[in-house]
Design an enzyme around this catalytic site. Structure first.
Site, PDB file in Angstrom:
ATOM      1  CB  THR A   1      -0.926   0.037   1.230  1.00  0.00           C
ATOM      2  OG1 THR A   1      -0.124   0.006   2.422  1.00  0.00           O
ATOM      3  CG2 THR A   1      -1.885  -1.142   1.232  1.00  0.00           C
TER       4      THR A   1
ATOM      5  CD  GLN B   1       7.357   7.166  -3.075  1.00  0.00           C
ATOM      6  OE1 GLN B   1       7.248   8.343  -3.354  1.00  0.00           O
ATOM      7  NE2 GLN B   1       8.421   6.686  -2.451  1.00  0.00           N
TER       8      GLN B   1
ATOM      9  CG  ASP C   1       1.195  -7.020  11.438  1.00  0.00           C
ATOM     10  OD1 ASP C   1       2.334  -6.911  11.927  1.00  0.00           O
ATOM     11  OD2 ASP C   1       0.379  -6.085  11.410  1.00  0.00           O
ATOM     12  CG  MET C   2       5.883  -6.606   7.754  1.00  0.00           C
ATOM     13  SD  MET C   2       6.498  -7.938   6.704  1.00  0.00           S
ATOM     14  CE  MET C   2       8.251  -7.842   7.057  1.00  0.00           C
TER      15      MET C   2
ATOM     16  CG  LEU D   1       8.691  -3.157  -1.352  1.00  0.00           C
ATOM     17  CD1 LEU D   1       7.889  -2.425  -2.428  1.00  0.00           C
ATOM     18  CD2 LEU D   1      10.175  -3.051  -1.643  1.00  0.00           C
ATOM     19  CB  ALA D   2       6.390  -4.197   5.122  1.00  0.00           C
TER      20      ALA D   2
ATOM     21  CD  GLN E   1       8.539   4.423  11.509  1.00  0.00           C
ATOM     22  OE1 GLN E   1       8.062   5.218  10.677  1.00  0.00           O
ATOM     23  NE2 GLN E   1       9.711   4.621  12.070  1.00  0.00           N
TER      24      GLN E   1
ATOM     25  CB  THR F   1      17.423   2.943   3.967  1.00  0.00           C
ATOM     26  OG1 THR F   1      17.481   4.367   4.066  1.00  0.00           O
ATOM     27  CG2 THR F   1      17.900   2.362   5.295  1.00  0.00           C
TER      28      THR F   1
ATOM     29  CD  GLU G   1      18.334   8.422   6.737  1.00  0.00           C
ATOM     30  OE1 GLU G   1      19.015   8.580   7.768  1.00  0.00           O
ATOM     31  OE2 GLU G   1      17.916   9.358   6.039  1.00  0.00           O
TER      32      GLU G   1
ATOM     33  CE1 TYR H   1      13.453   3.035   7.792  1.00  0.00           C
ATOM     34  CE2 TYR H   1      15.290   4.477   7.214  1.00  0.00           C
ATOM     35  CZ  TYR H   1      14.293   3.590   6.835  1.00  0.00           C
ATOM     36  OH  TYR H   1      14.142   3.259   5.505  1.00  0.00           O
TER      37      TYR H   1
ATOM     38  CE  LYS I   1      14.098  -0.292   6.013  1.00  0.00           C
ATOM     39  NZ  LYS I   1      13.539  -1.234   5.020  1.00  0.00           N
TER      40      LYS I   1
ATOM     41  CG  HIS J   1      12.823   5.932  -3.328  1.00  0.00           C
ATOM     42  ND1 HIS J   1      13.662   5.664  -2.266  1.00  0.00           N
ATOM     43  CD2 HIS J   1      11.773   5.088  -3.198  1.00  0.00           C
ATOM     44  CE1 HIS J   1      13.150   4.708  -1.537  1.00  0.00           C
ATOM     45  NE2 HIS J   1      11.991   4.343  -2.069  1.00  0.00           N
TER      46      HIS J   1
END
Length: 365
Positions: free
Chosen positions: A13, A15, A61-62, A83-84, A86, A130, A132, A154, A158, A184
């Site tokens: 759901t 982007q 659910d993850m 891709l899921a 937070q 990412t 990050e 985050y 990751k 992106h």
């Protein structure tokens, strides 16, 4: 005739999930997406795909390993795109435990769901990593060999996802890879992210619906690309002859100030910048009004200020073009979309108000 490929997308759901679904469907895939049960509709990005042949949604659910094991067993995917997440850096400071559970342990749950269903040799896995990870950057630009220095909850979560993918690739000979995506954006970007916050504000200010927008560090440097282009690279990574990790970036960077200047330009407002640091302001040249201000509320406890990706490996080994959509084209696409959205929202608001008045007066029933 080859058997139809089956893709399972977590974060469908979002982007990237919506663009990837469209891309894979155009390639003839059977696409399955994971959604969470909610009483609020959050599927606007994929609403146009629901009811489309070969596009299916499933509840899971993850944070629930059993739901993932069952779904992977049912769908029997040939490719999984995880891709899921937070995915908001600022929010990760407020909800670090939830971020870790979804962004770190969630990756492990996907890998174990594949192993539990004995699909290690037939299912390829893409992990959305990412930029990050580089955090407090140690070299510029950043490539696949640049040392990581995560600088937020985050990014730390990751980093676990990145390393557990690498571990399962080496320990179990699984085809699993990470795409280290730099920033992106698109017209489908969430409205709390700085780029979309800027383009929406520019549109609202241009149409008299807002007076000013508050931003954080205007000097932060980012490598911004178009999400619609980046999902193609995700797919190319899983079509590669061997599992490897790739930086996905444009190789060009800009400041938040530059993004804001260009966004307001496409909304019909030319900016003049005055002051420094917390006192810097973006002034509408025509009216003399302050339309951009800086607020300490949007500074992070630890801030990443210089992200700049080197996409050489993706270009040479995958044949991917990171400049399909230029920075200027990206900003223009986003502003044009939001100019139309603000205008449409205004019309809808007027109609709703008028209807309420008519109902109150008994003109319509």
């Amino acid at each position: 005739m080859s058997e139809k490929k089956v893709a399972l997308i977590t974060g469908v759901t979002g982007q990237d999930g919506s663009y990837l679904s469209e891309f894979l469907l155009s390639k003839g895939y059977e696409v399955h997406g994971i959604i969470r049960r909610s009483s609020v509709d959050y599927r606007e990005r994929i609403a146009h795909l629901e009811g489309t042949p070969h596009f299916h949604l499933h509840y899971a659910d993850m944070g629930d390993s059993m739901s993932l094991v069952k779904l992977v067993g049912k769908v029997q995917p040939s490719e999984i795109y995880n891709l899921a997440a937070q995915s908001h850096v600022q929010v990760s400071f407020d909800a670090p435990e939830f971020t870790a559970d979804v962004d770190a342990v969630g990756v492990l749950r996907i890998l174990e769901a594949v192993r539990t269903n004995h699909l290690e040799k037939s299912c390829k896995i893409y992990q959305a990593s990412t930029s990050e990870l580089y955090g407090k950057v140690e070299e510029v630009p950043q490539n696949e060999n640049t040392p990581f220095h995560p600088y937020s909850p985050y990014a730390v979560a990751k980093l676990y996802g990145y390393w557990i993918i690498k571990e399962y690739r080496e320990a179990y000979d699984m085809f699993c890879c990470s795409g280290i995506l730099f920033n992106h954006e698109s017209e489908r970007r969430g409205e709390t992210f700085v780029t979309r916050k800027i383009t929406l504000a520019a549109a609202r200010i241009a149409q008299g619906k807002q007076e000013c927008v508050n931003l954080g560090n205007l000097d932060s440097l980012r490598d911004w690309g178009y999400a619609k282009d980046y999902v193609e690279c995700m797919w190319l990574i899983l079509q590669h002859d061997k599992p490897e990790d790739f930086v996905i970036a444009t190789g060009v960077q800009h400041t938040v100030r530059e993004f804001a200047t260009l966004a307001f330009h496409y909304a019909g407002i030319e900016l003049r910048w005055e002051g420094e640091g917390i006192n810097e302001k973006g002034i509408d040249v025509k009216t003399g009004k302050t339309v951009v201000a800086v607020s300490e509320d949007f500074y992070r406890p630890t801030d990443v200020v210089n992200l700049w990706g080197d996409p050489t490996k993706a270009k040479t080994e995958l044949g991917w073009n990171p400049q399909t959509t230029t920075f200027e084209e990206l900003v223009k696409i986003m502003v044009q979309h939001d100019m139309q959205k603000v205008a449409a929202d205004h019309i809808a608001g007027v109609m709703k108000t008028n209807l309420a008045e008519y109902l109150e007066k008994g003109i319509v029933k």
